[in-house]
Design an enzyme around this catalytic site. Sequence first.
Site, short mmCIF file in Angstrom:
data_model
loop_
_atom_site.label_atom_id
_atom_site.label_comp_id
_atom_site.label_asym_id
_atom_site.label_seq_id
_atom_site.Cartn_x
_atom_site.Cartn_y
_atom_site.Cartn_z
N GLY A 57 0.84 -1.20 0.00
CA GLY A 57 0.00 0.00 0.00
C GLY A 57 0.87 1.23 0.00
O GLY A 57 2.05 1.15 0.32
N CYS A 84 5.36 -6.05 1.45
CA CYS A 84 5.67 -4.62 1.37
C CYS A 84 5.05 -3.86 2.55
O CYS A 84 5.47 -4.04 3.68
CB CYS A 84 5.23 -4.09 0.00
SG CYS A 84 5.90 -2.45 -0.34
N TYR A 85 4.04 -3.04 2.31
CA TYR A 85 3.39 -2.36 3.44
C TYR A 85 2.85 -3.38 4.45
O TYR A 85 2.92 -3.16 5.66
CB TYR A 85 2.25 -1.48 2.90
CG TYR A 85 1.46 -0.76 3.98
CD1 TYR A 85 1.92 0.44 4.53
CD2 TYR A 85 0.25 -1.27 4.45
CE1 TYR A 85 1.20 1.09 5.52
CE2 TYR A 85 -0.48 -0.62 5.44
CZ TYR A 85 0.00 0.56 5.96
OH TYR A 85 -0.72 1.21 6.94
N HIS A 171 8.21 -7.71 -3.68
CA HIS A 171 6.92 -8.14 -4.23
C HIS A 171 7.05 -9.50 -4.92
O HIS A 171 7.45 -9.56 -6.08
CB HIS A 171 6.42 -7.09 -5.24
CG HIS A 171 5.95 -5.84 -4.58
ND1 HIS A 171 4.63 -5.62 -4.25
CD2 HIS A 171 6.63 -4.76 -4.15
CE1 HIS A 171 4.53 -4.45 -3.65
NE2 HIS A 171 5.72 -3.90 -3.58
N GLU A 173 4.74 -11.20 -6.11
CA GLU A 173 3.69 -11.38 -7.11
C GLU A 173 4.03 -10.84 -8.48
O GLU A 173 3.33 -11.10 -9.45
CB GLU A 173 2.39 -10.74 -6.60
CG GLU A 173 2.34 -9.22 -6.57
CD GLU A 173 3.00 -8.60 -5.33
OE1 GLU A 173 3.79 -9.29 -4.65
OE2 GLU A 173 2.74 -7.42 -5.05
N ASP A 229 -15.44 -8.48 -21.54
CA ASP A 229 -16.26 -8.87 -20.39
C ASP A 229 -17.75 -8.96 -20.76
O ASP A 229 -18.41 -9.96 -20.46
CB ASP A 229 -16.09 -7.88 -19.24
CG ASP A 229 -14.63 -7.66 -18.89
OD1 ASP A 229 -13.82 -8.54 -19.23
OD2 ASP A 229 -14.31 -6.61 -18.30
N LYS A 375 -9.69 -10.82 -15.33
CA LYS A 375 -9.69 -10.68 -16.78
C LYS A 375 -9.12 -11.91 -17.50
O LYS A 375 -9.71 -12.39 -18.46
CB LYS A 375 -8.85 -9.46 -17.13
CG LYS A 375 -8.99 -8.99 -18.55
CD LYS A 375 -10.25 -8.21 -18.67
CE LYS A 375 -10.34 -7.35 -19.88
NZ LYS A 375 -11.44 -6.39 -19.71
#
Length: 590
Positions: A57, A84-85, A171, A173, A229, A375
């Site tokens: 964040g 992280c945060y 990170h 990810e 979508d 997505k």
Amino acid sequence: MTGAPDRPQITVLDAGGQYCHLIARKVREAGVYAEVRPSDTPAAALAGRRGLIISGGPSSVYEPGSPSVDPRIFELGIPVLGICYGHQLMAHLLGGVVQRGDKGEYGLAILEQKDAGRLLDGLPERHQVWMSHRDTVTALPPGFRLLAATSVCPIAAMGELSRNFFGVQFHPEVVHTVHGRQILDNFLFAICGCRRDWDVRGRVPELEARIRTTAGDRKVFFFVSGGVDSAVAFTLCLRALGAERVTGFYVDTGFMREGETEFVRELFERLAPGAVRIVEAAPRFLSALAGVCDPERKRRIIGDEFIHIQQEILEGGRFLEGRWMLGQGTIYPDTIESGGSGQAAVIKTHHNRAPGVQRLLEAGLVIEPLSSFYKDEVRAIGRELGLPEELLERHPFPGPGLAIRCLCAEAESAMERRPEGWLAPLRSVGVQGDARSYRAVLVLAERPAPELETRAADLVNRIPGINRVVARVAGHAPLERLRVRPATLTEERLARLRRADAEVRAISHRSGFDRRVWQFPVVLIPLGERERPDSVVLRPVDSVDGMTARAVLMDRPLLDEMAAALLAVEGISAVFYDLTHKPPATIEWE
Ligand code: XMP
């Protein structure tokens, strides 16, 4: 109706990080169902999870009002991973120390492992990670041990192995953390003991069954946009309920790309003849926008006009009388407050909050078959439904379409010669600090090249009053002959932009360049000579989620081919290449 397992094994607590959805997606990619919840979700609502992840964040743990978690989550007896945060917040709440770093650590770093501590099992002693932080954990909370450090960050990974609490400053990810997948898998499977319960493949029959249950004997209508979508959601409903119970409306605002309306018409004609009705609204939008230059006003007018049209269709079709449900292609990130760009949020909120839609929502008459999918998962479902790749692999395209990529100017003005290049008195939107900026463009006379990218970043910081730097690719006249021309949104200029965009798209597709970039806006700017009053800016970018982006360069032969095709378009004077990253610029120009 969600189409998801009853209970997620992993909850990602969203502390405001732009990567929180990426974390949940990476967990799902490992076959584990994950959800995103606000960071302060009460611990009681999280019981039964196998693990929690606290996201990154933008805040500092010491700032008043910064996001926090319910401290009782540390008493649930389940593993927690802070990223992280989230790592700093864990340190702060569990008795460690977090301090403001002397300098930030942004980008690639080498992680030196001290102790695998289960989280880093199976990893080399040194490997590349991606960092983005200024605050740093400087003292471990009691019971924690140091797992890894970088040259800037003394506590880059920590763990309390008896309670299974872990924190990483980097990170895992993002793709730039080379062993990120392994770290997340270690947490999910070795530490949390997750089962594989999530696979988006083979779910179509179940999704159709859920649609049938939710719809009961009602019919469903949609507003389709030509995007992935709404097309996937619409197709699922068509298959589940049959063409006689499903109707779609496609509003042609006149801001679509070349061939877009025909594409949508043909796509749905093939699936279910007559199921989609095209609403021709281009003249309405153009007249509402006559003479308007300000980009925010343009957006507001387009949003409002769209809502009026929706409302007219809702009332005119007697869709509000209860026998119909509204189908929407809402996907998972749309259902949560965060995610998407600020502008995207505004536009989407507009549409979702149209009074008629709101009433249907309150009456439980809205059906959203994709509301728990990301997505890439929606694309996988679309592939199973046999929808064409051309639709599924489309780059994101903003709701207001070409209208925001067609820049306007109120008055004629000359370019200003500066030591670094030419200052074009043409403003475009950027994002500097945390705020929107609306500033001029610096034009470099040289052709785009890697060394110009570095120079561009430096120039934006140095020259007050600009937020972008472009390089000149080619043109009918030298830069000194070009002037900013007064211009508004007209049919003629939209047609010019549509043609330019189609030329670029065709070449980009044929060469495979479109698969190397995340998005490739083509922008029309009112800079030119008398007979050729406009120019084109090429804006290919690489991005993860649109929140930040890098300008991407292309090979010279490809660029020459594009420039030649663009200079042959009526009214185009020159071709430019945007070298600016986001921030300080944005992806779109406006
Ligand atoms: P910016 O220009 O803010 O754009 O860097 C970030 C991403 O958001 C897309 N975008 C929109 N998408 N409605 C949308 O659905 C909108 O009004 C809108 N405006 C921008 C933009 O194309 C980029 O991918």
